[in-house]
Every structure is written in C-alpha cells, then in structure tokens.
Write a protein that holds these residues in place. Structure first.
Motif, mmCIF file in Angstrom:
data_model
loop_
_atom_site.group_PDB
_atom_site.id
_atom_site.type_symbol
_atom_site.label_atom_id
_atom_site.label_comp_id
_atom_site.label_asym_id
_atom_site.label_seq_id
_atom_site.Cartn_x
_atom_site.Cartn_y
_atom_site.Cartn_z
ATOM 1 N N ARG A 167 32.070 32.308 9.623
ATOM 2 C CA ARG A 167 32.384 33.134 10.838
ATOM 3 C C ARG A 167 31.577 33.003 11.763
ATOM 4 N NH1 ARG A 167 33.623 39.109 7.866
ATOM 5 N NH2 ARG A 167 34.898 38.116 6.201
ATOM 6 N N SER A 193 30.971 34.205 16.151
ATOM 7 C CA SER A 193 31.392 35.198 17.515
ATOM 8 C C SER A 193 30.233 35.076 18.417
ATOM 9 C CB SER A 193 31.920 36.381 16.804
ATOM 10 O OG SER A 193 32.643 37.074 18.161
ATOM 11 N N LEU A 214 32.192 45.284 15.014
ATOM 12 C CA LEU A 214 32.705 44.300 14.173
ATOM 13 C C LEU A 214 32.573 44.964 12.579
ATOM 14 C CD1 LEU A 214 34.482 41.856 13.305
ATOM 15 C CD2 LEU A 214 32.197 40.534 13.084
ATOM 16 N N GLU A 230 28.330 27.013 21.026
ATOM 17 C CA GLU A 230 28.444 28.074 22.151
ATOM 18 C C GLU A 230 27.338 28.456 22.975
ATOM 19 O OE1 GLU A 230 31.302 30.500 22.160
ATOM 20 O OE2 GLU A 230 31.968 28.575 21.584
ATOM 21 N N LEU A 268 32.965 32.479 22.872
ATOM 22 C CA LEU A 268 33.752 33.582 21.890
ATOM 23 C C LEU A 268 33.303 34.710 22.252
ATOM 24 C CD1 LEU A 268 33.217 31.265 18.680
ATOM 25 C CD2 LEU A 268 35.533 31.765 19.641
ATOM 26 N N ARG A 296 36.031 37.137 20.756
ATOM 27 C CA ARG A 296 36.907 36.529 19.504
ATOM 28 C C ARG A 296 36.053 36.286 18.633
ATOM 29 N NH1 ARG A 296 38.718 31.245 22.032
ATOM 30 N NH2 ARG A 296 36.635 31.155 23.123
ATOM 31 N N LEU A 297 36.873 36.202 17.113
ATOM 32 C CA LEU A 297 36.255 35.971 16.088
ATOM 33 C C LEU A 297 36.730 34.658 15.325
ATOM 34 C CD1 LEU A 297 34.371 36.788 13.481
ATOM 35 C CD2 LEU A 297 36.069 38.253 12.882
ATOM 36 N N GLU A 352 41.665 32.672 14.549
ATOM 37 C CA GLU A 352 40.857 33.402 15.510
ATOM 38 C C GLU A 352 41.451 34.659 15.586
ATOM 39 O OE1 GLU A 352 41.204 33.412 20.266
ATOM 40 O OE2 GLU A 352 40.436 31.426 19.569
ATOM 41 N N ARG A 366 40.967 38.698 17.732
ATOM 42 C CA ARG A 366 40.428 39.155 18.941
ATOM 43 C C ARG A 366 39.659 40.384 18.329
ATOM 44 N NH1 ARG A 366 40.196 36.763 23.700
ATOM 45 N NH2 ARG A 366 41.892 35.591 23.937
#
Length: 417
Positions: free
Chosen positions: A176, A178, A191, A224, A236, A239-240, A252, A254
């Motif tokens: 993952r 983000s 999260l 990123e 990101l 966004r994950l 993806e 949100r």
C-alpha cells in the motif's frame, strides 16, 4: 468529511538550490530532458532534505532512488543492525554488512551510488521525545517503518511540524502507498484510527513477504517524493494505492479526513499493541529495536513471561522444583534454525481449531507457556486457550518477544533468523 484532495500538482516543497555543476548536469541529464522536471526541478531536488524512516525492505529502494535522483540531503532513522535474513529483500545491504548498523551500511551504499548526496544518520529508535526534533529538520518524510507504534509517532510528528509524509506498507504479496499531509488531506490516523488487537495481524517476520515487493512499493514511494519536492504530477494525497503482486493488480481508494479524529496536540508515546499491515521487517517484541511491538513490553502483564523468567523456570524444571510445558507453535523449518531446549512442537492451526484438545499429554494438568518467533502467533494461541484455562488451577502464558528475545537476552550464541 471535508478533506482537501488536490486534483493537480501541489506547489513544490522546496525552492531551487544552487546552479548545477557540469558533473551534476551529466549525472542528471535524463531528468533535465523531462520538461516537467528540467533544471529547476533538479535544483529543487538538490536543495531538498528528505527523512527516511527505516533502512530495511522499503527503505532500501527508497534510499537508492532518492540518492540516484540527486536529493541533496537524506536522513536515515534506524537503530537496527543488518542480519542475514534481511538480505532476501533489503537489497541496500550485502553479506559484508551483516552485523553493522543499517544506517552505516546504507550510508556506504549511497556514497558508492552518488557521492554528491549528503547522508545524515540517526541510529536511534524513534520515540515521543525525539520524533518532532528529527522530523523538523526535513522537508519531507518517507515512512517505511515496520510497526504501528512508529507509524503513529511519525504521523503525529509530521502533523505537528506540518511536514508531508509518504507512507508505504508491505505484507506477504500486498503493498500500500499513500501521502498523508495534515491540512491538505488525511493523515495515518484517519486511515487507521486505532491499531488492531495484538496478534491479529502478523508481522512480515511471521507472515512473510515476497522479496521483490519492497522494490515495487518503495519505487512508488520514491516517485511520490520527487513529485512533491518538485511540484509535478498528482501526488497520492487523499488516495490509497493498493497492489496485489500475486494477481499483479493495482487498485485505488479515496481516503478523506475523519472529523471525529481528534486533533494532534502531541506526539503519541507509541505504546501500542500490534504490528500490522505493512509491518516489516523485524518482528515485534524486541524493545529498543525498530520492530518492537510496543515501547512498553507485555512482560508486566499476567499472561506473559520474559526470556529471563523462562530461563529460570527451565532451570527449576530441570532441578525438579517446577513443572510446566513449553509449547513451540512455529513451523518445522523455523525450529531447524533455532529452538529453545525443552520445547514441545504443536501446530498453531491445531491450537486455533481445537483449543486445549490440541495440547499433548505432557501439557495437561500443568501450567503452559507458549512461544513463537516474536510473540504474535503465541499471542493468538494464548487468546484461544485462555477461555479453557479460566476455571483451571493451571495458568497459560506466552513468551514476550519469542525466540528473538530468548536469543537476545539468554542465548546470544544462537543464530537469529
């Protein structure tokens, strides 16, 4: 839920640094050719200060690519040392580095790759006392930590210092990524408001991790970072990104800030109970190490024993002054590497499925101590067996820190895996 999610590039995090030298122009020519980066973007990278949490699986590709890209100053936080079992995925280190601090090994590797980059080593365990001071010295943080406690520490420190954080996690075949940025989008606490119960999610040491997965996720994290530093593309934020290496798919989701999440007023003390998704590379339970399950050990609880206590118990048992059963719930291949003398193997699945009925005859009517590699699996077995022992005179406990703690505190001559 009203988090701000950017649909276009955010302002660059740093101003351009000094003009590029001829050597730098040659080294970074492929970046200079990109219209979105160009000379100005490369000068921003040169002027940037980036902190990487962890020099393990995720830290290895992140550090490699940040140095190759020309990030001017790279900080590394890690108090762990290189072990042979790291080399399957932590490609920053080699056989010759085994036993050395990961910060030192990483610094040598980055110097070989790009001597124009300055490396600042922080060979410490991040905690509530030092997190803000360390984070405050950087423009951006990349969190490749291996436990929940450190992740919350990093998130809180970044929120308080208003520093964005690129976050990545890996476990088994899944990863993952983000970007958490308080004020512009969600944070890690949005999260994961709370860690899962202890033992519910295995660490990478117990659950395993595909050796190539850190390279995939770490490369995305580095990309990123470059986007945020230079102000290009769509980061990101909010966004994950989820990756399944077995299916070779990307999804993806949100993520928005939860208004119910309390505002961060201080850095958490890290006293959390579980490793979790993305918790790699060292297993939980070793105080003072990056993979510690919590900054406070579970030894103070009635359901756990320390390695030293277990050693004394085994001595008393050998002398005929105590009686108990030591149950090893690890896999057969693990026991071939290192074992605690006098332990009886019992499959974890059997204990989870059948409870007390899965215990061998020698474990009936006596106290039971469970152990695994680091404490996660034995905690699961403990939770399953405790109801069976509720009305019994005998007790059931588990070894805090598992075999890793045994090797560290009692038998350092044995190999660690």
């Amino acid at each position: 839920m009203n988090a701000t999610v950017q649909s276009s590039a955010l302002p660059p995090l740093v101003e351009p640094g000094p003009e590029l030298t001829v050597e730098e122009i040659e080294r970074y020519s492929r970046h200079l050719t990109l219209e979105q980066v160009g000379e100005t973007g490369q000068r921003r990278l040169k002027n940037a200060r980036v902190l990487v949490i962890g020099a393990g699986g995720l830290g290895a590709p992140v550090l490699h690519y940040l140095a190759a890209a020309g990030v001017g100053t790279i900080g590394i936080v890690d108090d762990d040392r290189v072990s042979v079992s790291n080399l399957q995925r932590q490609v920053l280190h080699g056989v010759e580095d085994v036993g050395d601090l990961k910060t030192e090994s990483a610094a040598r590797a980055l110097a070989r790759l790009n001597p124009l980059v300055a490396v600042q080593q922080h060979p410490v365990r991040l905690n509530a006392q030092n997190a803000r001071d360390i984070v405050a010295g950087y423009d951006l943080v990349l969190d490749g930590a291996d436990n929940f406690g450190t992740r919350y520490l990093v998130s809180d420190a970044c929120a308080l210092e208003e520093v964005p954080c690129v976050w990545g996690s890996i476990l088994r075949f899944e990863g993952r990524v983000s970007v958490f940025w308080s004020g512009r989008g969600p944070t890690y606490r949005d999260l994961h408001p709370e860690p899962p119960p202890a033992g519910e999610v295995p660490s990478c040491a117990e659950g395993g991790v595909l050796g190539m997965l850190p390279g995939t996720i770490g490369s995305v994290m580095a990309a990123e970072a470059v986007k945020l530093l230079t102000g290009i593309g769509e980061p990101l934020v909010g966004r994950l990104l989820l990756h399944d290496a077995l299916a070779m798919t990307w999804r993806e989701l949100r993520v928005v800030a939860d208004p119910a999440t309390p505002s961060v007023t201080r850095v958490s003390d890290g006293t959390l109970d579980a490793d979790g998704p993305g918790a790699c590379e060292r297993a939980p339970g070793a105080p003072g190490e990056p993979g510690a399950e919590a900054e406070t050990t579970s030894a103070a609880r009635d359901d756990a024993v320390t390695a030293g206590e277990l050693a004394a118990m085994l001595d008393r048992r050998a002398a005929g002054r105590a009686e108990f059963a030591l149950i090893d719930v690890r896999e057969d291949w693990e026991r071939r590497l290192v074992s605690i003398p006098g332990a009886v193997p019992v499959a974890l699945d059997a204990l989870l499925d059948h409870g007390i009925e899965a215990l061998p005859a020698e474990a009936r009517g006596v106290p039971v101590v469970l152990h695994c590699k680091s404490g996660g699996r034995s905690a699961r077995a403990l939770a399953r067996l405790q109801p069976n022992f509720a009305y019994r005179e005998e007790t059931v406990r588990h070894l805090d820190g598992g075999v890793l703690a045994w090797v560290r505190d009692v038998a350092p001559h044995l190999p660690e895996y």
